[in-house]
Design an enzyme around this catalytic site. Structure first.
Site, PDB file in Angstrom:
ATOM      1  N   GLU A 125     -27.408  17.338  -4.452  1.00 13.78           N
ATOM      2  CA  GLU A 125     -28.529  16.990  -5.330  1.00 13.78           C
ATOM      3  C   GLU A 125     -29.181  18.243  -5.914  1.00 13.78           C
ATOM      4  OE1 GLU A 125     -27.705  14.043  -5.830  1.00 13.78           O
ATOM      5  OE2 GLU A 125     -29.595  13.004  -5.542  1.00 13.78           O
ATOM      6  N   THR A 183     -30.158  15.101 -14.906  1.00 12.55           N
ATOM      7  CA  THR A 183     -31.361  15.104 -14.071  1.00 12.55           C
ATOM      8  C   THR A 183     -32.160  16.393 -14.270  1.00 12.55           C
ATOM      9  OG1 THR A 183     -30.192  13.764 -12.457  1.00 12.55           O
ATOM     10  CG2 THR A 183     -32.186  14.821 -11.697  1.00 12.55           C
TER      11      THR A 183
END
Ligand code: HSE
Length: 309
Positions: free
Chosen positions: A128, A181
């Protein structure tokens, strides 16, 4: 066990009132990850299907999360990973998290589970961090734990599983654009007015309460985002209109799924969910906007083993 195939589901995060801390595991979309032991030491990504992504283990989240796990254990063999992507990257429903979490979950199974679920969250968070530029566990936690989770802190990782009201389901519509993102995080302002912080804290607390009491009216009053959504809404085609459409048909609440562009709408019955999906589809079709839409229940089990040998 020499080889294992898992289904690693997608997730919806933030849920409007919990930026970077709330997440919900989905039933209807996910990646299939197969990991096999190899006699040769080291890690390779053998194949990726579904979407075009790099097989470089230093640039692919599966490779990055797996290396994080392997750095914590001494073994005399290696692993080969095959990824069948069911979630489009950059869609806001946990595509990278599903790949990272599914990979470390599968490797842990092949090693007879030396690591805890919390350890697996930590390894997955490295993936992530790589794609978004920041550590956050809101996607990987519900994928690994199942259901709905609250990440109280990532420093000394503390994940709180929350109850899922039995009729809760979600309509997801993804306009066919990709939002990275990292880019979506850049538009979020870094300073928050104290009044907004107060309101958001109250909304988060009352949302958690609504999960316990199955009080959908309270949930509707709580799933509101005055902080992040206004900054990100401009990135998503017809976002305000879609929210209005959902509201008009009796949804519980609607908002941006994760970092977008997917939009989530909460509902507590399939008739309403179908109507919401139909109306949103009509609107996007009338605007010539390509999209993908589906309905999902909350996935209480998280990652699932499909086969092992
Ligand atoms: N909470 C994160 C964000 C999720 O909104 O940026 C992205 O994966």
């Amino acid at each position: 066990m020499e080889s294992i195939k898992v289904f690693s589901p997608g997730s919806i995060t933030n849920l409007s009132c919990g930026y970077d801390i709330l997440g919900m595991c989905l039933e209807s979309r996910g990646d299939e990850i197969t990991v096999s032991k190899t006699s040769k030491k080291g890690l390779t990504i053998k194949s990726i299907s579904g979407f075009d992504l790099t097989k470089d283990i230093n640039k692919n989240v599966s490779g990055i999360a797996a290396q994080s796990l392997l750095s914590k254990i001494n073994i005399d063999h290696g692993f080969e990973i095959e990824i069948n992507k069911g979630i489009k990257p950059g869609s806001g429903i946990g595509s990278s998290a599903a790949s990272s979490a599914g990979t470390v979950y599968a490797i842990n199974q092949l090693l007879d589970s030396p690591f805890s679920l919390l350890d697996l969250v930590k390894f997955s968070m490295e993936g992530e961090k790589f794609v978004s530029g920041a550590y956050h566990a809101d996607n990987v936690a519900p994928i690994i734990f199942g259901g709905i989770t609250l990440v109280r802190t990532i420093d000394d990782l503390d994940i709180i599983p929350l109850p899922t009201p039995k009729d809760l389901e979600v309509v997801i519509v993804r306009p066919n654009i990709e939002i990275k993102t990292a880019d979506s995080r850049k538009v979020v302002k870094k300073k928050v007015k104290i009044e907004k912080m107060t309101q958001q804290s109250a909304n988060l607390g009352s949302f958690v309460s609504s999960l316990y009491s199955e009080d959908y009216d309270l949930m509707s009053r709580s799933v509101i985002d005055q902080i992040v959504e206004p900054d990100r809404a401009v990135l998503i085609p017809e976002f305000k209109k879609i929210k209005m459409i959902s509201k008009g048909i009796g949804s519980i609440a609607a908002g941006i799924s994760g970092s977008g562009p997917s939009i989530f709408t909460l509902s507590n019955n399939r008739v309403t969910s179908n109507k919401i999906l139909d109306k949103i589809s009509d609107h996007y079709n009338s605007m010539d906007i390509n999209f993908d839409g589906f309905i999902s229940k909350v996935n209480s089990g998280g990652i699932k083993i499909i086969e092992s040998k």
